[in-house]
Design an enzyme around this catalytic site. Structure first.
Site, PDB file in Angstrom:
ATOM      1  N   HIS A   1       0.791  -1.003   0.096  1.00 44.83           N
ATOM      2  CA  HIS A   1       0.015   0.167   0.254  1.00 44.83           C
ATOM      3  C   HIS A   1       1.231   1.100   0.065  1.00 44.83           C
ATOM      4  CE1 HIS A   1      -3.801   1.990   1.238  1.00 44.83           C
ATOM      5  NE2 HIS A   1      -2.521   2.734   1.115  1.00 44.83           N
TER       6      HIS A   1
ATOM      7  N   HIS B   1       1.439   5.784  -2.075  1.00 42.52           N
ATOM      8  CA  HIS B   1       1.627   6.476  -2.446  1.00 42.52           C
ATOM      9  C   HIS B   1       2.795   7.145  -3.370  1.00 42.52           C
ATOM     10  CE1 HIS B   1      -3.065   6.502  -0.923  1.00 42.52           C
ATOM     11  NE2 HIS B   1      -2.437   6.355   0.245  1.00 42.52           N
TER      12      HIS B   1
ATOM     13  N   LYS C   1      -8.969  -0.723  -5.937  1.00 47.40           N
ATOM     14  CA  LYS C   1      -9.371   0.275  -4.782  1.00 47.40           C
ATOM     15  C   LYS C   1     -10.602   1.023  -4.531  1.00 47.40           C
ATOM     16  CE  LYS C   1      -7.771   2.068  -0.841  1.00 47.40           C
ATOM     17  NZ  LYS C   1      -6.608   2.806  -0.473  1.00 47.40           N
TER      18      LYS C   1
ATOM     19  N   HIS D   1     -10.666   1.047   1.253  1.00 50.56           N
ATOM     20  CA  HIS D   1     -10.317   1.877   2.389  1.00 50.56           C
ATOM     21  C   HIS D   1     -11.223   2.090   3.926  1.00 50.56           C
ATOM     22  CE1 HIS D   1      -8.985   6.361   3.943  1.00 50.56           C
ATOM     23  NE2 HIS D   1      -9.765   6.027   4.719  1.00 50.56           N
TER      24      HIS D   1
ATOM     25  N   HIS E   1      -4.557  -0.953   6.085  1.00 46.68           N
ATOM     26  CA  HIS E   1      -4.490  -0.147   7.192  1.00 46.68           C
ATOM     27  C   HIS E   1      -5.267   0.061   8.011  1.00 46.68           C
ATOM     28  CE1 HIS E   1      -6.956   2.872   4.331  1.00 46.68           C
ATOM     29  NE2 HIS E   1      -5.973   3.241   3.722  1.00 46.68           N
TER      30      HIS E   1
ATOM     31  N   ASP F   1       1.187   2.497   3.513  1.00 45.55           N
ATOM     32  CA  ASP F   1       0.345   3.575   3.375  1.00 45.55           C
ATOM     33  C   ASP F   1       1.587   5.005   3.548  1.00 45.55           C
ATOM     34  OD1 ASP F   1      -1.798   5.217   2.994  1.00 45.55           O
ATOM     35  OD2 ASP F   1      -2.219   5.036   4.678  1.00 45.55           O
TER      36      ASP F   1
HETATM   37  C1  NCD Z   1      -4.221   8.829   1.912  1.00 48.93           C
HETATM   38  C2  NCD Z   1      -3.176  10.096   0.838  1.00 48.93           C
HETATM   39  O1  NCD Z   1      -2.605  11.474   1.190  1.00 48.93           O
HETATM   40  O2  NCD Z   1      -3.646   9.653  -0.071  1.00 48.93           O
HETATM   41  N1  NCD Z   1      -3.776   9.406   3.329  1.00 48.93           N
HETATM   42  C3  NCD Z   1      -3.793   9.228   4.368  1.00 48.93           C
HETATM   43  O3  NCD Z   1      -4.347   9.605   5.818  1.00 48.93           O
HETATM   44  N2  NCD Z   1      -3.735   7.340   4.335  1.00 48.93           N
HETATM   45  C4  NCD Z   1      -5.063   8.212   1.302  1.00 48.93           C
HETATM   46  C5  NCD Z   1      -5.581   7.524   2.088  1.00 48.93           C
HETATM   47  O4  NCD Z   1      -5.055   5.969   2.117  1.00 48.93           O
HETATM   48  O5  NCD Z   1      -6.372   7.375   2.936  1.00 48.93           O
HETATM   49 ZN    ZN Z   2      -3.321   5.507   1.183  1.00 54.12          ZN
END
Ligand code: NCD
Ligand code: ZN
Length: 348
Positions: A13, A15, A102, A139, A177, A250
């Site tokens: 996971h 970003h 997702k 999520h 998460h 995450d």
């Molecule tokens: C994530 C993001 O910033 O893209 N933020 C977070 O707080 N985890 C999105 C997500 O996974 O909820």
């Molecule tokens: Zn995330």
């Protein structure tokens, strides 16, 4: 123990963002992990196989040259909307463009305005995914403003997820998460079809830590950290050796100016030190023997993929987490635990 050799782990996971931010953060993830499940919540969400293939290409373009990065493989995900077409999902998965899909409930988190408002509109998509064995990544929080922010995961399990698994008893689901004891128990009870990723930061901070000595925006993420009892349940889950839990950082970078703001963004940036943070937790729990399963074996087993060939080495060594990481557009990002000393370091 002063040195640990692990089969190369994966991050299920991540970003990675785009453009300058992608260039800044990608090397940190790529040097540690063999594969990464890349989240599709870009400003323009990744909703089709064509958009995913383009994004994958941009990621590979941004990967620096060098032996320490060449093993890296981004695994792409499809951002589900009310309009997602089962045919596109099927094509994306059979062409190996999508590794998973997702589901963001609309407005649950960063870049989720195009998320799902009516989960029943996705029934044909779920039926197709179930048939193909394609994982659904959730999520798992309700968005009803009437529900207390600290209860949104537990309420999602009770009201949405329980129903979903009844309707699709063979659909492979990863609850992403997870932050609560409730989620740990639910995933274990439905382990024939479910798994969960657990972040490093949710193993380290509880909700009080967000306010330690004043409000600390760099400890704010979604789902928000919960009470200590939940943090302890997560630590038990990851260190137990239980195969339904695996590593998903995450890591969610935002420019410092967007975090330290009147309305700060949700997301904690852990790509810089992810593996070291997890290792420290496993050591504190006297469970280093179970680190490799959590980091490198349980994830591929659930996704039906091979484990990685290579290895990483962690050495017992104090090092200071940098205060900020520069982004080529002039902004910067602040790693979780910035300025603190960690006692494990991944060898280059
Ligand atoms: C994530 C993001 O910033 O893209 N933020 C977070 O707080 N985890 C999105 C997500 O996974 O909820
Ligand atoms: Zn995330």
């Amino acid at each position: 123990m002063t040195e640990i050799i692990l089969r190369r782990p994966d991050d299920w996971h991540v970003h990675l963002r785009d453009d300058a931010m992608l260039a800044a953060v990608l090397p940190f993830t790529a040097r540690q992990f063999g594969r990464a499940i890349v989240m599709p919540n870009l400003a323009e969400p990744v909703t089709t196989p064509a958009l995913a293939a383009d994004y994958r290409h941009r990621i590979l373009q941004a990967l620096p040259d060098g032996k320490e990065y060449e093993h890296f493989e981004p695994l792409m995900t499809c951002y589900l909307t009310d309009e997602t077409d089962a045919g596109q999902i099927e094509k994306g998965y059979t062409d190996s463009v999508f590794a998973a899909a997702k589901l963001y409930p609309a407005n649950v988190t960063t870049n989720s305005t195009n998320g799902v408002t009516d989960i029943t509109s996705l029934e044909p998509v779920f039926a197709k995914m179930q048939e193909m064995g394609m994982p659904l990544l959730l999520h798992g929080e309700v968005t009803d403003p009437e529900v207390d922010i600290f209860d949104r995961e537990a309420v999602y399990i009770e009201h949405v997820l329980s129903q979903l698994i009844k309707e699709f008893p063979q659909l492979k689901i990863v609850m992403e998460h997870v932050t609560t004891k409730d989620a740990v128990e639910f995933v274990r009870a439905h382990r024939d079809q479910m798994a969960a990723t657990i972040t490093a930061h949710h193993l380290i901070i509880n909700r009080s830590d967000i306010f330690e000595g004043g409000i600390t925006p760099h400890r704010y993420c979604l789902p928000i950290a919960k009470r200590e009892v939940h943090r302890l349940a997560l630590r038990e889950a990851v260190t137990s050796g239980d195969s339904c839990f695996f590593l998903g950082t995450d890591t969610a970078p935002h420019p410092v100016s967007d975090k330290e703001a009147a309305c700060g963004c949700a997301g904690i940036f852990t790509a810089v030190n992810a593996l070291e943070l997890y290792t420290q937790v496993f050591e504190e729990e006297n469970a280093l023997d179970n680190l490799e399963g959590f980091a490198a074996l349980h994830g591929p087993a659930f996704y039906g993929m091979d484990t990685n060939e290579g290895a990483v080495t962690l050495v017992k060594k104090d090092w200071r987490v940098p205060g900020t990481i520069a982004v080529p557009d002039g902004s910067s990002v602040r790693p979780f635990r910035a300025g603190r000393t960690l006692n494990w370091k991944m060898k280059d």
